[in-house]
Write an enzyme that holds these catalytic residues in place. Structure first.
Site, mmCIF file in Angstrom:
data_model
loop_
_atom_site.group_PDB
_atom_site.id
_atom_site.type_symbol
_atom_site.label_atom_id
_atom_site.label_comp_id
_atom_site.label_asym_id
_atom_site.label_seq_id
_atom_site.Cartn_x
_atom_site.Cartn_y
_atom_site.Cartn_z
ATOM 1 N N GLY A 126 0.821 -1.209 0.000
ATOM 2 C CA GLY A 126 0.000 0.000 0.000
ATOM 3 C C GLY A 126 0.847 1.247 0.000
ATOM 4 O O GLY A 126 2.042 1.217 -0.288
ATOM 5 N N ASN A 127 0.220 2.372 0.314
ATOM 6 C CA ASN A 127 0.920 3.644 0.377
ATOM 7 C C ASN A 127 0.341 4.477 1.508
ATOM 8 O O ASN A 127 -0.585 4.055 2.195
ATOM 9 C CB ASN A 127 0.846 4.381 -0.964
ATOM 10 C CG ASN A 127 -0.592 4.594 -1.424
ATOM 11 O OD1 ASN A 127 -1.358 5.320 -0.795
ATOM 12 N ND2 ASN A 127 -0.966 3.940 -2.526
ATOM 13 N N ARG A 128 0.870 5.671 1.703
ATOM 14 C CA ARG A 128 0.523 6.486 2.857
ATOM 15 C C ARG A 128 -0.631 7.457 2.608
ATOM 16 O O ARG A 128 -0.927 8.295 3.452
ATOM 17 C CB ARG A 128 1.746 7.279 3.311
ATOM 18 C CG ARG A 128 2.888 6.410 3.798
ATOM 19 C CD ARG A 128 4.080 7.263 4.196
ATOM 20 N NE ARG A 128 5.164 6.444 4.733
ATOM 21 C CZ ARG A 128 6.368 6.906 5.070
ATOM 22 N NH1 ARG A 128 6.619 8.198 4.916
ATOM 23 N NH2 ARG A 128 7.288 6.109 5.546
#
Length: 401
Positions: free
Chosen positions: A203-205
């Protein structure tokens, strides 16, 4: 800004104190006008202490100042939260039997109402008709949230969170613009997650804050808004339809389906560039010998480029985002220009991301590029401010179609 905060008599009245605090801490001058029933839930002393102004419910108090006319005339924004079923009914029929309803009749500024009541009351045909009438008259009636109500009841009718109400109200007051009325917009927000196994993902932030701000601003400017939300870390804005998704593939399918009837598509979501070639059906365990299982990745589709190349209707405006960090080959804007030429979107909002920058923060800074990579605008400030700047640029393009 001079704001009137109306408070009707519901259990959610206590949340209005938080709305008041948010407004005053932002520098606004707020006069609280509760109904008599509202004072049964939160007392006059609380409102006066938090606002710094005397509080009245009756038109016969301070008659020499004619408050039932003056408050509405002088207000630059009126917020009613909570707006009960009774208050909505009285406002719809033009009643003026207390100071709040009299103020609503004299207000010429934007009026935002945040309903809160039990599900059966919200869904009753009389309430729905009253809401429809108020909206036809230009009143911004926020859709209530769904969740825990009084006692053990749950369902639609819950007052939205104070931060969401304040943001929607201030957006409605921002120039009183309705330049997206009659337009349908689709916005993606958040960050996609690509499953590795049943408990892990790539995923990412991204929190989704900027995409949610774009949806909130578009709704305030009159648009019919659909928000495709990927793992949002913030509440979806009131008044918009939300389609929850998880992975890039799910987001792609949802956005393409909704884009068929849209005037504008904004890809604000942070979409994973890669996904595992295969996802394990069970949790991947550590190996006794310390070896690490190989992870094969495949590339996800370029959703923004697909949308720009295959538009389902003439004149559709496509907007993308480019979250960049810069590297040895060039700075953030260098990479943004290359991406703008490659993607084919009408506008690309380029912003720097990293630790404490961009993702998850309250503020943002973007440079707007056209399809050739030329700079056509910029915005910096809260994500609501940035959202309105982007919509200004979009509206300019819609007007040329």
């Amino acid at each position: 800004m001079r704001i009137v905060l109306g408070v009707a008599g519901g259990i959610a009245a206590y949340k209005a104190a938080l709305i008041l605090r948010l407004l005053t801490e932002s520098g606004h001058d707020v006069r609280v006008v509760p109904t008599r029933a509202a004072l049964e839930f939160v007392g006059r002393a609380t409102w006066e202490a938090l606002s710094g102004h005397p509080v009245s419910t009756e038109v016969f108090e301070d008659v020499a100042d004619v408050p039932h006319v003056r408050l509405g005339r002088e207000a630059e924004l009126v917020i009613v939260a909570p707006a009960t079923a009774d208050l909505l009914a009285r406002a719809t029929h033009g009643r003026a039997d207390d100071l709040l309803t009299a103020t609503l009749l004299t207000a010429t500024c934007p009026v935002v109402m945040a309903p809160a009541m039990h599900t059966e009351m919200w869904q009753h045909p009389a309430t729905r008709a009253n809401v429809a009438t108020l909206r036809e008259r230009g009143v911004h009636v926020i859709e209530p949230d769904s969740g825990r109500l009084t006692g053990a009841d749950t369902g639609p009718g819950r007052l939205p969170e104070p931060e969401a109400i304040v943001a929607a109200a201030l957006a409605a007051a921002a120039g009183h613009r309705r330049d997206l009325a009659g337009r349908r917009v689709v916005i993606s927000a958040g960050g996609t997650r690509e499953p590795l196994d049943p408990v892990r993902f790539l995923g990412n932030r991204s929190s989704g804050k900027q995409g949610v701000a774009l949806a909130r601003a578009a709704w305030a400017r009159g648009a019919d808004v659909v928000l495709v939300g990927a793992n949002l870390a913030v509440p979806a804005p009131a008044g918009v339809r939300t389609v929850p998704v998880g992975s890039a593939a799910e987001l792609r399918d949802a956005v393409r389906a909704e884009a068929a009837g849209a005037d504008v598509v904004v890809m604000a979501a942070a979409v994973a560039d890669f996904r595992p070639a295969t996802g394990a059906t069970h949790k991947i365990k550590k190996q006794p010998d310390g070896t690490v299982p190989p992870l094969e990745l495949v590339q996800n589709p370029d959703i923004l480029a697909e949308l720009a190349a295959d538009r389902p209707r003439a004149g559709q405006v496509v907007v993308g985002f480019a979250a960049e960090t810069g590297d040895a080959e060039g700075d953030v804007l260098h990479h943004g220009r290359q991406k703008a030429r490659r993607k084919g979107a009408d506008l690309l909002a380029v912003n720097a991301v990293g630790d404490g920058v961009g993702f998850g923060t309250a503020e943002n800074t973007v440079t707007l590029l056209d399809g050739s990579g030329a700079e056509v605008g910029a915005a910096s400030g809260s994500k609501d401010v940035v959202a309105h700047a982007i919509w200004d640029a979009v509206v300019a393009r819609l007007d040329r179609v």
